[in-house]
Design a protein around this motif. Structure first.
Motif, PDB file in Angstrom:
ATOM      1  N   ALA A 246       0.823  -1.217   0.000  1.00  0.00           N
ATOM      2  CA  ALA A 246       0.000   0.000   0.000  1.00  0.00           C
ATOM      3  C   ALA A 246       0.854   1.263   0.000  1.00  0.00           C
ATOM      4  N   ALA A 247       2.024   1.191   0.636  1.00  0.00           N
ATOM      5  CA  ALA A 247       2.899   2.367   0.701  1.00  0.00           C
ATOM      6  C   ALA A 247       3.540   2.670  -0.650  1.00  0.00           C
ATOM      7  N   ASP A 248       3.574   1.658  -1.545  1.00  0.00           N
ATOM      8  CA  ASP A 248       4.038   1.853  -2.927  1.00  0.00           C
ATOM      9  C   ASP A 248       5.431   2.500  -2.962  1.00  0.00           C
ATOM     10  N   LEU A 249       6.379   1.818  -2.339  1.00  0.00           N
ATOM     11  CA  LEU A 249       7.723   2.378  -2.173  1.00  0.00           C
ATOM     12  C   LEU A 249       8.630   2.083  -3.364  1.00  0.00           C
ATOM     13  N   THR A 250       9.555   3.005  -3.623  1.00  0.00           N
ATOM     14  CA  THR A 250      10.588   2.807  -4.638  1.00  0.00           C
ATOM     15  C   THR A 250      11.939   3.149  -4.006  1.00  0.00           C
ATOM     16  N   ARG A 251      12.988   2.869  -4.746  1.00  0.00           N
ATOM     17  CA  ARG A 251      14.338   3.167  -4.258  1.00  0.00           C
ATOM     18  C   ARG A 251      14.619   4.677  -4.230  1.00  0.00           C
ATOM     19  N   GLU A 252      13.690   5.457  -4.764  1.00  0.00           N
ATOM     20  CA  GLU A 252      13.828   6.919  -4.718  1.00  0.00           C
ATOM     21  C   GLU A 252      13.266   7.497  -3.426  1.00  0.00           C
ATOM     22  N   ASP A 253      12.553   6.675  -2.649  1.00  0.00           N
ATOM     23  CA  ASP A 253      11.783   7.193  -1.507  1.00  0.00           C
ATOM     24  C   ASP A 253      12.565   7.218  -0.201  1.00  0.00           C
ATOM     25  N   LEU A 254      12.335   8.291   0.551  1.00  0.00           N
ATOM     26  CA  LEU A 254      12.741   8.342   1.954  1.00  0.00           C
ATOM     27  C   LEU A 254      11.495   8.063   2.781  1.00  0.00           C
ATOM     28  N   VAL A 255      11.597   7.099   3.671  1.00  0.00           N
ATOM     29  CA  VAL A 255      10.469   6.740   4.530  1.00  0.00           C
ATOM     30  C   VAL A 255      10.751   7.180   5.961  1.00  0.00           C
ATOM     31  N   LEU A 256       9.767   7.839   6.553  1.00  0.00           N
ATOM     32  CA  LEU A 256       9.800   8.126   7.988  1.00  0.00           C
ATOM     33  C   LEU A 256       8.925   7.089   8.668  1.00  0.00           C
ATOM     34  N   GLU A 257       9.536   6.282   9.539  1.00  0.00           N
ATOM     35  CA  GLU A 257       8.766   5.314  10.315  1.00  0.00           C
ATOM     36  C   GLU A 257       8.676   5.809  11.748  1.00  0.00           C
TER      37      GLU A 257
END
Length: 287
Positions: A42-53
């Motif tokens: 659902a978060a639809d992540l790519t290697r371009e993304d910065l994720v804040l958890e």
């Protein structure tokens, strides 16, 4: 590193470190690999993304986020979990763990430092007692966020999606829908966590609007109108607004603004759409 989505592995880690769950931090660790997979998809992540958890716990979801995203910044309030995270995330060079209270952090500064100010994605199994302050903090401080995919209490997810007239419709519904489009990803039963919470949970994705669906000259006044309208649900809109110290208008001005929208003097806040609240805000600013 063994998959922490396996309940046995989670229990091993908890026992190894003698970890005691803290009620004050709202700690419930997710132990269902299928739910974890749904969140990541659902978060639809790519290697371009910065994720804040927010609230990584022992790093169960952090591991999966690190495999899907370019970088993960995990903010954990409990200092006792920092040594655990050092072990469980040792093999992931694209993870930074910060031991702080997310509500006291300058997230905009973090985004500038870690992602050059570009929009980030937020993914979290949120502590339920501070879900609303966290989400409103991200929105109202205009943190550059693309999507927010979070585990929340089922009742809160229902409120975020509710429309006018529904029993769950309220200030949170309007506040969220002003900033983002909500989408329910999955309902999650209590047995997917250690320890089991007493309530059902849900994963919801909030996709930030490029522009708010309504234009207002004073966002703070709009927020105050919405809050005041639902503070005393049984009262009419007129009385709710008139009784609120946040609303700097006379009863006559409020009555005239409500009448100008073609609404009944006895209308309640729960009957108004976001567009009507924006129109009410504009009318009061002219009075």
């Amino acid at each position: 590193m063994a998959d922490l989505g396996d309940p046995k592995r989670t229990i091993e880690i908890i026992q190894k470190y003698g970890f005691a769950f803290q009620k004050r931090f709202g700690q419930n660790f997710l132990i269902d690999p299928h739910v974890l997979d749904k969140i990541i998809r659902a978060a639809d992540l790519t290697r371009e993304d910065l994720v804040l958890e927010i609230g990584p716990g022992i790093g169960t979801m952090t591991q999966r986020l690190a495999e899907a995203a370019g970088k993960v910044v995990a903010v954990e309030i409990d200092p006792k979990l920092i040594p655990v995270l050092k072990e469980t995330l040792a093999g992931y060079e694209n993870v930074r763990v910060i031991n702080q209270d997310i509500l006291k952090m300058d997230i905009q500064a973090l985004v500038r430092e870690e992602n050059g100010g570009r929009p980030i994605k937020v993914v979290a199994n949120l502590p339920y007692y501070i879900t609303t302050p966290i989400l409103m903090g991200l929105f109202e401080r205009h943190v550059p966020v693309d999507t927010i995919t979070v585990m929340v209490q089922k009742e809160v997810a229902d409120r975020m999606q509710a429309g006018p007239g529904a029993k769950d419709y309220g200030a949170l519904s309007l506040a969220v829908q002003y900033h983002a489009a909500p989408y329910l990803v999955a309902n999650v039963p209590p047995n997917c966590f250690i320890p089991r919470p007493r309530v059902g949970s849900a994963v919801i994705r909030l996709t930030r609007h490029p522009e708010p669906p309504v234009q207002v000259a004073d966002e703070k006044l709009l927020s105050a109108l919405i809050r005041a309208s639902f503070n005393q649900r049984r009262k009419t809109l007129l009385n709710s607004l008139n009784n609120s110290p946040e609303i700097p208008f006379t009863k006559e001005q409020i009555a005239a603004a409500i009448d100008g929208l073609g609404l009944s003097p006895s209308v309640r806040g729960e009957a108004l759409t976001l567009e009507q609240f924006a129109a009410l805000c504009a009318s009061l600013l002219k009075s």
